[in-house]
Design an enzyme around this catalytic site. Sequence first.
Site, mmCIF file in Angstrom:
data_model
loop_
_atom_site.group_PDB
_atom_site.id
_atom_site.type_symbol
_atom_site.label_atom_id
_atom_site.label_comp_id
_atom_site.label_asym_id
_atom_site.label_seq_id
_atom_site.Cartn_x
_atom_site.Cartn_y
_atom_site.Cartn_z
ATOM 1 N N SER A 5 13.113 -54.171 41.974
ATOM 2 C CA SER A 5 13.749 -53.976 43.269
ATOM 3 C C SER A 5 15.071 -53.259 43.060
ATOM 4 O O SER A 5 15.713 -53.414 42.009
ATOM 5 C CB SER A 5 14.011 -55.324 43.949
ATOM 6 O OG SER A 5 14.876 -55.177 45.069
ATOM 7 N N TYR A 23 17.468 -63.755 43.599
ATOM 8 C CA TYR A 23 16.444 -62.707 43.655
ATOM 9 C C TYR A 23 16.902 -61.477 42.868
ATOM 10 O O TYR A 23 16.138 -60.926 42.056
ATOM 11 C CB TYR A 23 16.160 -62.333 45.104
ATOM 12 C CG TYR A 23 15.107 -61.259 45.258
ATOM 13 C CD1 TYR A 23 13.757 -61.572 45.148
ATOM 14 C CD2 TYR A 23 15.460 -59.938 45.498
ATOM 15 C CE1 TYR A 23 12.786 -60.589 45.283
ATOM 16 C CE2 TYR A 23 14.499 -58.953 45.639
ATOM 17 C CZ TYR A 23 13.164 -59.286 45.532
ATOM 18 O OH TYR A 23 12.202 -58.307 45.654
ATOM 19 N N ALA A 58 19.074 -61.304 40.462
ATOM 20 C CA ALA A 58 19.119 -61.614 39.030
ATOM 21 C C ALA A 58 17.725 -61.581 38.418
ATOM 22 O O ALA A 58 17.534 -61.083 37.294
ATOM 23 C CB ALA A 58 19.758 -62.984 38.811
ATOM 24 N N SER A 59 16.723 -62.074 39.158
ATOM 25 C CA SER A 59 15.351 -62.058 38.622
ATOM 26 C C SER A 59 14.850 -60.630 38.448
ATOM 27 O O SER A 59 14.164 -60.317 37.468
ATOM 28 C CB SER A 59 14.411 -62.849 39.537
ATOM 29 O OG SER A 59 14.134 -62.165 40.752
ATOM 30 N N LYS A 60 15.201 -59.760 39.372
ATOM 31 C CA LYS A 60 14.762 -58.364 39.267
ATOM 32 C C LYS A 60 15.576 -57.611 38.203
ATOM 33 O O LYS A 60 15.061 -56.701 37.553
ATOM 34 C CB LYS A 60 14.866 -57.667 40.625
ATOM 35 C CG LYS A 60 13.904 -58.237 41.669
ATOM 36 C CD LYS A 60 12.452 -58.165 41.206
ATOM 37 C CE LYS A 60 11.480 -58.562 42.291
ATOM 38 N NZ LYS A 60 10.054 -58.430 41.861
#
Length: 251
Positions: free
Chosen positions: A148, A161, A163-165
Amino acid sequence: MQHKYGILQNKNAIITGAASGIGYATVKVFAENGANIWACARTQNDEFEIYLTQLAEENHVWIRPVYFELTDNEQMKKTILKIKKEEDKIDILINNAGMAYDALLPMISMEKSYELFNVNFFAQLQFAQLVSRQMVRKKQGCIVNISSYLGFDGNRGQTIYSASKGAVNAMTKSLAKELADYGIRVNAVAPGVVDTKLIRTMSESDYIKIMERCPLHRSAQPREIANMVMVLASDLSSYVTGEVIRVDGGI
């Protein structure tokens, strides 16, 4: 049969999160370009299977629905074993499945944060690990992760979110270096705002603010993201690896 474009002719692809959004569009684009597909989803869905059957017949490819829970390691392993028994060759993995979670810092739930990282990062990592073993034996393959633009930019209320991407971006670059010796390319696509069901959870004011930042002043259609996924998965990108391509309308 020779397809109209045939860019993925005779390639076998695994696509996760195939029942909706970007994954759904990717299945269609891949089938139209000659790929055979394992379309992975969380739960069985008759309407989805009817769609896959029609799509396969129209494009003279095979498309097989596969159902499993991404956060269940044993289900994931059994799925890969089943796929390997069906076909000896896995050419492409599209790590698309993911989830969203928005919260301002004081309200962030650690439980939800762990769940999101399990789906958005660790599931992608494990799937890449399992599938790449088959690719290594064949000395060829391509992995495309869906990231993203928030993995680069971040956003208020989307710390977890984003950080996960960001982790997906870093994983993509590292795996590209690690797997290059085995003829395996690893890239990612980082969409901006896409017209899927997730966009409907965004407030109107937030949507307007993002569109003001976007030079194209609109959200993307899922197929516009799927087209870039297809290019990265194909031989058109045979000298591209370790890249995270932003498809964000210029944000």
